[in-house]
Design a protein around this motif. Structure first.
Motif, PDB file in Angstrom:
ATOM      1  N   THR B 105       1.234  -1.766  -0.346  1.00  0.00           N
ATOM      2  CA  THR B 105       0.275  -0.200   0.041  1.00  0.00           C
ATOM      3  C   THR B 105       0.977   1.267  -0.132  1.00  0.00           C
ATOM      4  OG1 THR B 105      -0.171   0.004   2.605  1.00  0.00           O
ATOM      5  CG2 THR B 105      -1.914  -1.195   1.110  1.00  0.00           C
ATOM      6  N   THR B 106       0.086   2.423  -0.378  1.00  0.00           N
ATOM      7  CA  THR B 106       1.274   3.522  -0.658  1.00  0.00           C
ATOM      8  C   THR B 106       1.186   4.113   0.670  1.00  0.00           C
ATOM      9  OG1 THR B 106       0.258   3.785  -2.632  1.00  0.00           O
ATOM     10  CG2 THR B 106       1.486   5.865  -1.868  1.00  0.00           C
ATOM     11  N   ASP B 114      -6.475   3.378  -1.334  1.00  0.00           N
ATOM     12  CA  ASP B 114      -6.082   2.298  -1.936  1.00  0.00           C
ATOM     13  C   ASP B 114      -6.454   1.417  -3.130  1.00  0.00           C
ATOM     14  OD1 ASP B 114      -3.111   2.646  -1.473  1.00  0.00           O
ATOM     15  OD2 ASP B 114      -3.740   1.674   0.305  1.00  0.00           O
ATOM     16  N   THR B 119      -2.329   6.153  -6.493  1.00  0.00           N
ATOM     17  CA  THR B 119      -1.120   6.022  -5.597  1.00  0.00           C
ATOM     18  C   THR B 119      -0.282   7.185  -4.952  1.00  0.00           C
ATOM     19  OG1 THR B 119      -0.232   6.492  -7.565  1.00  0.00           O
ATOM     20  CG2 THR B 119      -0.592   3.801  -6.761  1.00  0.00           C
TER      21      THR B 119
END
Lengths: 293, 392
Positions: B105-106, B114, B119
């Motif tokens: 995940t970011t 997400d 992003t």
């Protein structure tokens, strides 16, 4: 195909808006319960179709005409009752009619839920409404859509005739323009109000009966249309029948054309935004009655 | 100085008394009888009351019925929720510092972004990184939108009914936008799972208690502020516009400016309520930003009395309490009762509860005073008893 989808959307808008154009456009009553009168008409049709299939299936091909008339009668009587008990006390307070009729709509909705249950119901279509008509190999037009379009055109003509060519329409227009004067020349304005309101509701009932050919009925069905309908009537210019037709046509067509390029919901956003924008420039709607103020 | 300002806010004793009673009810009465769960519920209701207070100004005093008040309320709520969500996302990123999760995940991005394959933090979310900027946003954005909208509408002299329908359409539009732009607003689920505010756990019992008092105090504060506005010259002109718009216009006032102010003021007050809702309840969803809650807000205001700031709070409490308790026990009856309230308040007493109190309140007070004085009471019951007392 997209054009025809627009046309059937147009008929839906127009049928809904016709009753409201009389109630809101002429009488300036904001009837938030309009959608519920439509639901009442639709349920009447469902009940009649159930009765007919149970007791005399041989009449099935013809019952629909009778159901439309009964839907009108039921919605008319309900409208008459609501006017008599509630709306007539509020004619000089336009915004209060909005609140009061919202209450009516809640009560009616709950009433439907009480009587018919919360699930979706549908009427049995007579055979001559099923299937489709194909003039060429590529075009396929559903018959119930055509029926919807036909009904909305006939109803519009009927309302136009009633409002502009009949004695009763003259009385209505006189009452709306100047109540005291109309009273003075011997028009029973109270009766005119009552019948006008009831008639608007009756037309909503017819719309409901016709809608059973294209969809199912649930207690909250009418409330889905109500904002759309108000926007159609306001956009067209309240009080102008031609404006209502134009507005229904332009909103429905632009929406179905935009849906071709965008997703359905975004098309709705764009159309609404454009309509609101135009309303800010032309607050009186597309076709305004020229009145000195 | 202090006395003078009080006199300015409350022209007579009755107003002073009713404000005091409200303050006692909110700050002492409700906390005394509620545990922290109930208190949180009460805070939820009170954050809705902000919108009703706003409506008193723009509808009751300005004559402008806005059927889209929930939209402004919701903007405030979404601003606050966005700030809280970013913080929650940062916390999760701190907790799960392992590289594996970082790869999946970011870091520091809200979970729903997400899920929507976003992003990078969208530009619109940048202001919500800082607390002061969020505060400014949640006050300025709704105010600005209301200002621009009001300017566009009132300058064209669009009147009551049409205005109501346009605001309704805009409210609907707003809901569709909130639902469709999933990456920005969390779509139909809204922004959920808000836990901390500036590192302070807002889901704990003590936080609920403190937030309740914060909500109640801010509500009382906004009532005082609204009173200040309504008792100024501005408020008087607003009433004049409501009653006879043309006459005010012919007297040389620019009517639309006053209406725009009332509309924007109501929007800002409502937005504060929305922000408090996010804090109290811990989520914000598009279901709260539609036409139906807007109409409920109007009915809060109508039931309490459209011309009474204090009545609006009671109206909200009554309707919300009724909805919570009656809809649990008699879900079928509740809609009938609600519809009945709508109809009765508009037809029978258009000034709502406050109107009833004004009409019968002093009579009732005299009645109570008359029959609660012990000597009078005794004299009524048994004249001889009092006589004998005197003799002895």
């Amino acid at each position: 195909m997209q054009g025809f989808a627009g046309l059937s959307q147009f008929s839906v808008f127009l049928l809904m808006a016709l009753g409201l154009a009389i109630i809101f456009g002429q009488m300036k009553v904001i009837n938030m319960a309009h959608g519920e009168f439509l639901t009442a008409g639709a349920y009447t049709t469902v009940v009649i179709s159930d009765l007919v299939t149970k007791y005399c299936p041989s009449l099935l091909p013809y019952y629909f005409i009778f159901a439309i008339i009964m839907a009108f009668v039921v919605a008319f009587l309900l409208g008459y009752l609501v006017e008599f008990m509630l709306v007539r006390h509020l004619y000089h307070r336009a915004l209060d009619t909005l609140l009061a009729t919202w209450g009516v709509s809640m009560i009616m909705q709950q009433g439907f839920r009480f009587i018919f249950g919360g699930r979706e119901d549908s009427a049995i279509l007579p055979e001559w409404l099923m299937g489709s008509w194909s003039p060429t190999d590529t075009i396929d037009i559903p018959l119930n859509g055509l029926f919807l379009l036909g009904t909305s055109i006939v109803m519009t003509l009927l309302v136009a005739f009633l409002m502009h060519r009949s004695r009763w329409g003259l009385n209505v227009r006189a009452t709306v323009q100047n109540r005291e004067m109309a009273n003075a020349v011997g028009i029973n304005t109270k009766k005119v109000d009552r019948v006008t309101f009831a008639l608007g509701c009756g037309i909503a009932g017819i719309a409901g009966a016709v809608f059973t050919t294209i969809g199912s009925v649930s207690p909250a069905a009418g409330s889905l249309y109500i904002v759309d309908t108000f926007i159609v009537v306001v956009f067209g210019g309240a009080g102008s029948l031609l404006g209502t037709v134009l507005a229904a046509f332009s909103i429905a067509q632009s929406q179905s054309i935009l849906e071709f390029f965008l997703s359905g919901v975004l098309a709705k956003v764009w159309v609404l935004a454009i309509v609101v924008g135009i309303l800010m420039i032309k607050p009186q709607g597309l076709i305004a009655n020229r009145v000195r103020k | 100085m202090f006395k003078q300002s009080i006199k300015k806010l409350f022209p007579d004793r009755a107003h002073q008394l009713s404000f005091l009673i409200l303050a006692v009810v909110l700050l002492v009465g409700i906390p005394l009888f509620c545990d922290s769960f109930r208190l949180n519920m009460a805070a939820k209701y009170l954050s809705l009351a902000f919108a009703a207070v706003g409506l008193v100004i723009c509808w009751g005093y300005g004559g402008i019925l806005s059927l889209g008040q929930a939209a402004f309320w919701g903007i405030g709520g979404y601003c606050m929720a966005a700030f809280l969500k970013l913080e929650a996302a940062r916390n999760i990123a701190m907790e799960q510092g392992s590289d594996q999760i970082k790869a999946l995940t970011t870091v520091g991005l809200p979970d729903f972004m997400d899920w929507n394959q976003i992003t990078e933090l969208p530009r619109l979310w940048y202001p919500f990184k800082s607390f002061p900027l969020t505060m400014i946003c949640l006050l300025v954005v709704p105010g600005l939108i209301a200002y621009l909208l009001g300017n566009a509408i009132f300058k064209r002299r669009v009147n009551g009914v049409y205005f109501a329908i346009i605001t309704q359409a805009l409210c609907w539009l707003m809901e569709i936008l909130f639902v469709t732009s999933q990456g920005l607003t969390g779509g139909i689920n809204g922004i959920t799972d808000l836990r901390t505010c500036l590192g302070w756990d807002i889901q704990s019992d003590s936080a609920h208690n403190i937030l309740y008092f914060l909500t109640a105090l801010l509500l009382l504060g906004s009532i005082l502020l609204s009173k200040r506005v309504l008792h100024s010259k501005m408020g008087k002109i607003l009433v004049a516009i409501r009653d006879m718009e043309d006459r005010v216009r012919f007297s040389g006032y620019d009517v639309s400016n006053f209406k725009v102010f009332a509309f924007a003021f109501a929007a800002v007050i409502s937005a504060i309520g929305g922000a408090l809702f996010s804090l109290n309840v811990g989520f914000m969803s598009p279901k709260l930003v539609t036409i139906e809650p807007s109409i409920y807000m109007v009915i809060f205001c109508a039931l309490g009395g459209r011309r009474s700031l204090i009545g609006a709070v009671y109206g909200t409490l009554i309707v919300c309490l009724g909805r919570t308790f009656l809809s649990e026990k008699f879900p079928e009856l509740w809609m009938f009762i609600m519809g009945g309230i709508f109809i009765l308040t508009t037809v029978v007493c258009s000034d709502g509860l406050a109107g009833l109190v004004e009409q019968y309140g002093s009579r009732l007070w005299n009645f109570i005073k008359k029959y609660t004085r012990i000597d009078v009471l005794l004299a009524k019951i048994s004249p001889r008893l009092t006589l004998s007392k005197e003799q002895s």
